[in-house]
Motif scaffolding. Structure first.
Motif, PDB file in Angstrom:
ATOM      1  N   VAL A  35      -3.283   1.059  12.191  1.00  0.00           N
ATOM      2  CA  VAL A  35      -2.502  -0.997  12.153  1.00  0.00           C
ATOM      3  C   VAL A  35      -1.372  -0.828  13.525  1.00  0.00           C
ATOM      4  O   VAL A  35      -0.620   0.085  13.727  1.00  0.00           O
ATOM      5  CB  VAL A  35      -1.025  -1.073  11.021  1.00  0.00           C
ATOM      6  N   ALA A  39       0.388  -6.065  12.741  1.00  0.00           N
ATOM      7  CA  ALA A  39       0.213  -6.204  11.976  1.00  0.00           C
ATOM      8  C   ALA A  39       2.110  -6.810  11.322  1.00  0.00           C
ATOM      9  O   ALA A  39       2.190  -7.699  10.528  1.00  0.00           O
ATOM     10  CB  ALA A  39      -0.020  -5.346  10.852  1.00  0.00           C
ATOM     11  N   VAL A  40       2.606  -6.076  12.310  1.00  0.00           N
ATOM     12  CA  VAL A  40       4.038  -5.491  11.589  1.00  0.00           C
ATOM     13  C   VAL A  40       4.401  -6.258  12.975  1.00  0.00           C
ATOM     14  O   VAL A  40       4.652  -5.220  14.345  1.00  0.00           O
ATOM     15  CB  VAL A  40       4.488  -4.444  11.315  1.00  0.00           C
ATOM     16  N   GLU A  80       2.586  -0.418   4.313  1.00  0.00           N
ATOM     17  CA  GLU A  80       2.048  -1.200   3.059  1.00  0.00           C
ATOM     18  C   GLU A  80       0.986  -1.731   3.650  1.00  0.00           C
ATOM     19  O   GLU A  80      -0.623  -1.658   3.067  1.00  0.00           O
ATOM     20  CB  GLU A  80       3.106  -2.391   3.263  1.00  0.00           C
ATOM     21  N   ALA A  81       0.614  -2.147   4.898  1.00  0.00           N
ATOM     22  CA  ALA A  81      -0.830  -2.549   4.906  1.00  0.00           C
ATOM     23  C   ALA A  81      -1.820  -2.361   5.412  1.00  0.00           C
ATOM     24  O   ALA A  81      -2.574  -3.034   4.945  1.00  0.00           O
ATOM     25  CB  ALA A  81       0.220  -3.328   7.078  1.00  0.00           C
ATOM     26  N   LEU A  82      -1.496  -0.581   5.663  1.00  0.00           N
ATOM     27  CA  LEU A  82      -2.425   0.299   5.544  1.00  0.00           C
ATOM     28  C   LEU A  82      -3.408   0.372   4.442  1.00  0.00           C
ATOM     29  O   LEU A  82      -4.346   0.735   4.339  1.00  0.00           O
ATOM     30  CB  LEU A  82      -1.147   1.775   6.517  1.00  0.00           C
ATOM     31  N   LYS A 140      -3.634  -1.366   1.813  1.00  0.00           N
ATOM     32  CA  LYS A 140      -4.285  -2.384   1.550  1.00  0.00           C
ATOM     33  C   LYS A 140      -5.895  -2.541   2.519  1.00  0.00           C
ATOM     34  O   LYS A 140      -6.723  -2.596   1.475  1.00  0.00           O
ATOM     35  CB  LYS A 140      -3.616  -4.422   1.849  1.00  0.00           C
ATOM     36  N   LYS A 141      -5.570  -1.783   3.617  1.00  0.00           N
ATOM     37  CA  LYS A 141      -6.889  -1.955   4.672  1.00  0.00           C
ATOM     38  C   LYS A 141      -8.116  -0.790   4.076  1.00  0.00           C
ATOM     39  O   LYS A 141      -9.076  -0.867   4.310  1.00  0.00           O
ATOM     40  CB  LYS A 141      -6.637  -1.513   6.125  1.00  0.00           C
ATOM     41  N   LYS A 200       6.298  -0.759   6.685  1.00  0.00           N
ATOM     42  CA  LYS A 200       6.008  -2.140   6.438  1.00  0.00           C
ATOM     43  C   LYS A 200       4.290  -1.507   6.729  1.00  0.00           C
ATOM     44  O   LYS A 200       3.282  -2.492   5.932  1.00  0.00           O
ATOM     45  CB  LYS A 200       6.471  -3.825   7.065  1.00  0.00           C
ATOM     46  N   ALA A 201       4.584  -0.859   7.649  1.00  0.00           N
ATOM     47  CA  ALA A 201       2.942  -0.650   8.612  1.00  0.00           C
ATOM     48  C   ALA A 201       2.603  -0.325   7.277  1.00  0.00           C
ATOM     49  O   ALA A 201       1.254  -0.340   7.068  1.00  0.00           O
ATOM     50  CB  ALA A 201       2.632   0.204   9.711  1.00  0.00           C
TER      51      ALA A 201
END
Lengths: 522, 175
Positions: free
Chosen positions: B114, B147-148, B169-171, B173-174, B166-167
């Motif tokens: 990310v 992503a952020v 979090e995005a991670l 999800k991946k 926040k990154a």
């Protein structure tokens, strides 16, 4: 004092073949025009008379066909800045006689494509030829520039048998800006180091052209984040010089306080970084505690942790109230007491001293040859503080005790920086006690004269920086040229890793100088 | 220690709690609570790359490791190589000379990965959008997917911490 400069001017005139203009005095600066052939000789006589090469700038002269080249010298004993200038299509390079001017002339050559006869190194220094294809508006390049960029960038070693290369960067292991270092080594010993910069080149000088003088402070602050006050003050002084503007005395005092606050928090990062790079984490954490508190104080005072947006043309943009001033005074007192204690801990550690003593030596001859500035030069005993020799603003009323050391190793630079922090604290204290109480009102701003040039010098935490501003017909900026301390000092690192420094010591040598990559590349 | 060096304060690490005055800290507190509830929440390895900012974003990143902020307690640590990293923190504007380096650094990272764009220059190009020597408009997202976004001139240490969380979090999800 004036007699000395007059003798020098007569000497220059006598040695010249062509015509030399009458010197024009304005403020601390003396401007002399020479013919292009005599410029080199005049530069050499200025250095022989005790001048320090400061910077060299180039700009278009009367249309696009000719260029104007300016060479600045700080005549410290005389208290004057000597500006030798000439205009021509091609020039004779000064750098074979004054090695410090090499990068300046490479930059001038790249900017204009003008020939500098005798220039030892004609490789471009700002745009990497392999990346030229990404550049917008390539049509504006002239033929000389196109030819320059078509050649590959060659970095050669010393040619000794068994030598191999270690490539470092542009992306480094730490949290640091990008730059490329090419080590030529045999075992751990470094034979040669070459630095390739300009990964951060984002066109600050060019973007300023055609803008209003008042409007480019945000751009100036992007030169180097932790030097934003010093760069802004130097720029403001250049504009004030060309417009003959006076700064109210309380504004001058506030400028001094901001400059010294910036010096304290910048230098704290360096000495904390030196402790970190030799693996002395506990001391490094203590320095970082003080620094973080200092930056929070900055935020409380000005709204920016980097003291941004405080300087304006003709003064400061916001006044500091009495409560804020007493807060600064209390805060700085506390920080200095703490610093003394951490300094005691650091200096009583034998492992620390073992790592930094005689590491990364810079010799007096190198310092003189490369015209080094700032703590790097002062650590070799070269006195070069602009605050002392060319006092500006509130420094006229405050004598600065310059911190000097002799050895030129990492240890000396550490000591110089610690002493500078203490001196800054003393200056802040004194200035708060001394400054005029009444808050200042901005005077109606002078109009900015057209076709006028101005220079501004200021001592930043890393050393002196010089700004040159030329206004156009409409009073807007026609050319902004910047020479930061980092640009002058980068070549010192190439020399400092030679000798008894091994490749593993490079991070601590680099940190002890803490040069700004962004400030070099602009 | 206190006896020998009476003035040295014990490192005052800032409190992170949901009743804080600062909205950034409140948001960090909420995210951390969520992370602590999820089983096997991993720490986040961050590689930083400066693509052309003035050095202020780097200064603030160094300050996230200061004892007051102490990003290690949130599970954030900075690594020396993109090969070790989950998150690439890029500051900008992306200059033409750094464009290839940014691409290669991103390619060197293992999946999932990310990118966080830190600072006004990285988010939008900032003042340098029109500069000749900046790649396209200077945005990091012109070169690699972002992503952020963490705007700011520069963002404060806690804003950077929040961006990295926040990154994270995005991670997750991946994964």
């Amino acid at each position: 004092m004036d007699s000395k400069i007059n003798t020098l001017i007569q000497e220059i005139a006598k040695a010249s073949v062509g015509a030399v203009s009458k010197p024009s005095y304005k403020g601390d600066a003396v401007w002399i025009e020479t013919s292009p052939e005599d410029l080199k000789g005049a530069c050499v006589s200025s250095v022989n008379a005790g001048g320090k090469f400061d910077s060299a700038f180039i700009l278009p002269y009367q249309g696009r066909s000719e260029f104007k080249a300016l060479y600045l010298f700080r005549m410290q004993g005389m208290g004057k800045v000597l500006i030798l200038w000439t205009h021509a299509k091609s020039f004779i390079a000064v750098s074979p006689s004054i090695p410090g001017a090499l990068w300046d002339e490479r930059k001038m050559h790249e900017l204009t494509g003008a020939v500098f006869e005798g220039l030892e190194d004609e490789r471009p220094i700002m745009i990497h030829s392999e990346n030229l294809k990404f550049m917008k508006d390539r049509g504006s390049l002239n033929n000389a520039q196109k030819e320059m960029y078509s050649r590959p960038y060659v970095i050669s070693g010393t040619g000794e048998e068994g030598e191999f290369q270690v490539l470092v960067g542009p992306v480094h292991a730490g949290i640091i800006e990008p730059g490329h270092f090419r080590f030529h080594v045999i075992g751990e010993k470094v034979n040669k180091l070459e630095v390739r910069m300009s990964y951060m080149h984002k066109g600050i000088e060019e973007l300023a052209e055609g803008k209003d003088v008042e409007s480019i402070f945000p751009l100036i602050e992007q030169i180097s984040g932790d030097e934003s006050v010093a760069n802004s003050v130097a720029y403001a002084q250049a504009v004030e010089y060309l417009a003959d503007m006076d700064v109210p005395s309380r504004d001058e005092s506030i400028r001094l306080i901001l400059l010294e606050l910036e010096r304290i928090y910048s230098d704290l990062a360096d000495i904390g970084g030196i402790a970190l790079d030799v693996g002395y984490y506990s001391a490094s954490s203590k320095y970082h505690i003080i620094r973080e508190d200092m930056m929070r104080l900055n935020e409380k005072l000005t709204g920016s942790r980097f003291l941004k947006g405080m300087i304006s043309i003709g003064g400061v943009s916001t006044d500091l109230s009495e409560e804020k001033l007493s807060e600064i005074s209390n805060g700085v007192k506390l920080f200095i007491q703490e610093l003394r204690e951490v300094e005691d801990i650091t200096m009583s550690s034998s492992t620390f001293i073992d790592r930094v003593f005689t590491t990364g030596m810079v010799f007096p001859k190198t310092a003189a040859n490369l015209s080094l500035v700032g703590p790097v030069a002062r650590a070799v005993g070269v006195s070069c503080d602009v605050r002392k020799y060319f006092p500006y603003g509130a420094y006229k009323a405050n004598r600065v005790n310059e911190a000097l050391a002799k050895n030129g190793d990492v240890m000396s630079r550490f000591m110089v920086k610690v002493d500078e922090i203490k001196e800054s604290a003393r200056l802040i204290e004194r200035e708060i006690a001394r400054m005029p109480k009444q808050s200042t009102r901005r005077k109606a701003s002078n109009t900015i004269p057209s076709n006028e040039s101005g220079i501004g010098l200021c001592e930043a935490a890393r050393g002196s920086c010089t700004f040159f501003v030329q206004t156009g017909k409409d009073g807007k900026i026609a050319r902004l040229a910047v020479r930061t301390a980092s640009f002058r000092n980068w070549r010192a690192i190439e020399k400092a890793v030679l000798g008894n420094t091994i490749i593993a010591d490079f991070p601590v040598v680099n940190k002890s100088m803490n040069l700004s990559y962004s400030g070099t590349d602009l | 220690m206190k006896r020998f060096f009476p003035l040295l304060r014990h490192p005052k690490t800032d409190k992170i709690y949901s009743g804080s005055e600062s909205p950034v800290i409140r948001e960090i507190a909420a995210l951390l609570k969520k992370r602590s509830m999820s089983p096997l929440a991993r720490s986040i390895s961050v590689r930083m790359i400066d693509c052309g900012s003035s050095n202020d974003v780097e200064v603030e990143e160094v300050m996230t490791t200061s004892p007051q902020v102490d990003c290690d307690r949130f599970g954030i640590h900075y690594v020396a190589s993109p090969r070790h990293a989950d998150v690439l923190l890029a500051s900008g504007p992306v200059t033409i000379n750094m464009k290839l380096a940014l691409e290669r650094t991103y390619d060197a990272m293992p999946d999932p990965k990310v990118v966080v764009a830190a600072g006004d220059g990285a988010v939008s190009g900032g003042l340098f959008g029109k500069s000749k020597v900046v790649y396209k408009s200077g945005k990091v997202s012109d070169v690699v997917p972002v992503a952020v976004n963490v705007p700011g001139n520069p963002p404060t240490p806690y804003e950077l911490v929040l961006g990295i969380l926040k990154a994270g979090e995005a991670l997750s999800k991946k994964r």
